[in-house]
Design a protein around this motif. Structure first.
Motif, PDB file in Angstrom:
ATOM      1  N   LEU A   8      24.269  58.803  26.233  1.00  0.00           N
ATOM      2  CA  LEU A   8      24.199  58.122  25.721  1.00  0.00           C
ATOM      3  C   LEU A   8      25.037  57.139  24.238  1.00  0.00           C
ATOM      4  O   LEU A   8      24.647  55.797  24.866  1.00  0.00           O
ATOM      5  N   LYS A   9      23.768  56.358  23.643  1.00  0.00           N
ATOM      6  CA  LYS A   9      23.867  54.756  22.865  1.00  0.00           C
ATOM      7  C   LYS A   9      25.394  55.467  22.084  1.00  0.00           C
ATOM      8  O   LYS A   9      25.515  55.971  21.858  1.00  0.00           O
ATOM      9  N   PRO A  10      25.665  53.708  21.761  1.00  0.00           N
ATOM     10  CA  PRO A  10      26.285  53.567  20.770  1.00  0.00           C
ATOM     11  C   PRO A  10      26.545  54.280  19.682  1.00  0.00           C
ATOM     12  O   PRO A  10      27.199  55.152  19.167  1.00  0.00           O
ATOM     13  N   SER A  11      25.448  54.040  18.751  1.00  0.00           N
ATOM     14  CA  SER A  11      25.437  55.044  17.723  1.00  0.00           C
ATOM     15  C   SER A  11      25.065  56.407  18.059  1.00  0.00           C
ATOM     16  O   SER A  11      25.749  57.508  16.767  1.00  0.00           O
ATOM     17  N   LEU A  43      36.728  67.173  21.418  1.00  0.00           N
ATOM     18  CA  LEU A  43      35.895  66.820  21.965  1.00  0.00           C
ATOM     19  C   LEU A  43      35.837  65.425  22.203  1.00  0.00           C
ATOM     20  O   LEU A  43      36.740  64.876  21.517  1.00  0.00           O
ATOM     21  N   ARG A  44      35.367  64.646  23.297  1.00  0.00           N
ATOM     22  CA  ARG A  44      36.236  63.152  23.257  1.00  0.00           C
ATOM     23  C   ARG A  44      34.797  62.954  24.358  1.00  0.00           C
ATOM     24  O   ARG A  44      34.741  63.403  25.359  1.00  0.00           O
ATOM     25  N   VAL A  45      34.853  61.306  24.016  1.00  0.00           N
ATOM     26  CA  VAL A  45      33.242  60.759  25.093  1.00  0.00           C
ATOM     27  C   VAL A  45      34.016  59.817  25.234  1.00  0.00           C
ATOM     28  O   VAL A  45      34.498  59.105  25.028  1.00  0.00           O
ATOM     29  N   LEU A  46      34.113  59.819  26.866  1.00  0.00           N
ATOM     30  CA  LEU A  46      34.814  58.920  27.854  1.00  0.00           C
ATOM     31  C   LEU A  46      33.613  58.136  28.208  1.00  0.00           C
ATOM     32  O   LEU A  46      34.841  57.206  28.860  1.00  0.00           O
ATOM     33  N   SER A  47      32.581  57.694  28.391  1.00  0.00           N
ATOM     34  CA  SER A  47      31.291  57.165  28.606  1.00  0.00           C
ATOM     35  C   SER A  47      30.163  57.493  27.812  1.00  0.00           C
ATOM     36  O   SER A  47      29.977  58.761  27.330  1.00  0.00           O
ATOM     37  N   ASP A  48      29.567  56.136  28.673  1.00  0.00           N
ATOM     38  CA  ASP A  48      27.667  56.654  28.152  1.00  0.00           C
ATOM     39  C   ASP A  48      27.159  57.739  29.362  1.00  0.00           C
ATOM     40  O   ASP A  48      26.316  58.620  28.230  1.00  0.00           O
ATOM     41  N   GLN A  49      27.837  58.194  29.979  1.00  0.00           N
ATOM     42  CA  GLN A  49      27.772  59.636  31.024  1.00  0.00           C
ATOM     43  C   GLN A  49      28.640  60.833  30.758  1.00  0.00           C
ATOM     44  O   GLN A  49      28.369  61.403  31.985  1.00  0.00           O
ATOM     45  N   LYS A  50      29.692  60.185  30.038  1.00  0.00           N
ATOM     46  CA  LYS A  50      30.917  61.803  30.215  1.00  0.00           C
ATOM     47  C   LYS A  50      31.397  62.197  29.059  1.00  0.00           C
ATOM     48  O   LYS A  50      32.011  61.459  28.350  1.00  0.00           O
ATOM     49  N   VAL A 121      34.567  69.039  32.288  1.00  0.00           N
ATOM     50  CA  VAL A 121      33.947  67.730  31.830  1.00  0.00           C
ATOM     51  C   VAL A 121      32.460  67.919  32.114  1.00  0.00           C
ATOM     52  O   VAL A 121      31.926  68.234  33.243  1.00  0.00           O
ATOM     53  N   LEU A 122      31.722  66.845  30.959  1.00  0.00           N
ATOM     54  CA  LEU A 122      30.251  67.546  31.521  1.00  0.00           C
ATOM     55  C   LEU A 122      29.768  66.047  32.051  1.00  0.00           C
ATOM     56  O   LEU A 122      30.495  64.831  31.096  1.00  0.00           O
ATOM     57  N   ASP A 123      29.509  66.181  33.117  1.00  0.00           N
ATOM     58  CA  ASP A 123      28.386  64.595  33.722  1.00  0.00           C
ATOM     59  C   ASP A 123      26.781  64.994  32.862  1.00  0.00           C
ATOM     60  O   ASP A 123      26.161  65.469  33.210  1.00  0.00           O
ATOM     61  N   ILE A 124      26.392  63.713  32.439  1.00  0.00           N
ATOM     62  CA  ILE A 124      25.667  63.763  31.529  1.00  0.00           C
ATOM     63  C   ILE A 124      24.273  63.420  31.735  1.00  0.00           C
ATOM     64  O   ILE A 124      24.091  62.200  32.611  1.00  0.00           O
ATOM     65  N   ASP A 125      22.989  63.548  32.571  1.00  0.00           N
ATOM     66  CA  ASP A 125      21.780  63.887  32.872  1.00  0.00           C
ATOM     67  C   ASP A 125      20.760  63.416  32.053  1.00  0.00           C
ATOM     68  O   ASP A 125      19.933  62.369  32.270  1.00  0.00           O
ATOM     69  N   MET A 126      20.641  63.732  30.840  1.00  0.00           N
ATOM     70  CA  MET A 126      20.123  63.538  29.803  1.00  0.00           C
ATOM     71  C   MET A 126      20.595  64.111  27.923  1.00  0.00           C
ATOM     72  O   MET A 126      21.483  64.232  27.743  1.00  0.00           O
ATOM     73  N   VAL A 127      20.076  62.752  27.899  1.00  0.00           N
ATOM     74  CA  VAL A 127      20.100  62.558  26.337  1.00  0.00           C
ATOM     75  C   VAL A 127      19.042  63.154  25.012  1.00  0.00           C
ATOM     76  O   VAL A 127      18.232  62.312  25.071  1.00  0.00           O
ATOM     77  N   THR A 128      18.796  63.986  24.527  1.00  0.00           N
ATOM     78  CA  THR A 128      17.596  63.880  23.371  1.00  0.00           C
ATOM     79  C   THR A 128      17.641  64.026  21.803  1.00  0.00           C
ATOM     80  O   THR A 128      19.043  64.336  21.430  1.00  0.00           O
ATOM     81  N   THR A 129      17.124  63.674  21.142  1.00  0.00           N
ATOM     82  CA  THR A 129      17.273  63.293  19.675  1.00  0.00           C
ATOM     83  C   THR A 129      15.933  64.116  19.290  1.00  0.00           C
ATOM     84  O   THR A 129      14.627  64.194  19.932  1.00  0.00           O
TER      85      THR A 129
END
Length: 186
Positions: A8-11, A43-50, A121-129
């Motif tokens: 996840l980018k900051p935006s 929902l909480r964004v804990l980091s750019d990959q969680k 708890v979701l560990d992110i492996d891909m983000v798309t727009t």
């Protein structure tokens, strides 16, 4: 222009935090695919990959059953106001139940909702727009969960909520155990 990345980018984080609802999709290796809308302050964004999100009691518990079978999960966020955008977050999730040792740590991130049933708890492996121009622009008239669902679970009390879980939340539509209780309920 679409974006594909592994975090996840900051935006993206700002966009997620501004959305009044999101959708979760899961599937076991066999059976039905489930997609559910989610709301509340859950929902909480804990980091750019969680990402961590809280699930309230409902008429079914498909997500928990699916994650126990196969941890794949997709979250989708749509811009219903402002610039068009669809953001999908893919990864692997684990489910935490109120009886689990790490429930209190994660539950403390959220308001104390009667009827809270699972945390993912979701560990992110891909983000798309994607562009999102097919999504209508809408305004929120009322948040039904706050005015209807949460008070209903409050009125049930803890014993009533657990009785509801026993009746509605122990198995998926395909008969998979949800793990809501430590031992299966017959």
């Amino acid at each position: 222009m679409s974006i594909r990345t592994d975090r996840l980018k900051p935006s993206f984080k700002s966009f997620i935090e501004a959305q009044p609802m999101f959708f979760v999709a899961t599937a076991a290796p066999t059976g039905r695919v489930n997609m559910s809308p989610k709301g509340l302050d859950s929902l909480r964004v804990l980091s750019d990959q969680k990402i961590v999100w809280l699930s309230m009691s409902g008429s079914g518990n498909e997500t928990a059953a699916h994650v126990l079978q196969d941890p794949r999960m997709t979250l989708m966020f749509c811009a219903f106001q402002g610039d068009a955008l669809i953001l999908r977050v893919f990864g692997n999730a684990r489910v935490i139940h109120p009886r689990d040792a790490d429930w209190a740590q994660h539950y403390g991130l959220f308001p104390d909702y009667a009827g809270a049933r699972n945390i993912y708890v979701l560990d992110i492996d891909m983000v798309t727009t994607s562009c999102g121009t097919g999504v209508p622009e809408m305004s929120i008239q009322r948040r039904r969960a706050e005015s209807e669902m949460v008070p209903w679970y409050d009125d049930l009390g803890e014993a009533g909520v657990k009785a509801f879980w026993a009746k509605k939340n122990t198995k998926s539509l395909d008969g998979f155990e949800t793990g809501i209780f430590a031992d299966p309920v017959d």
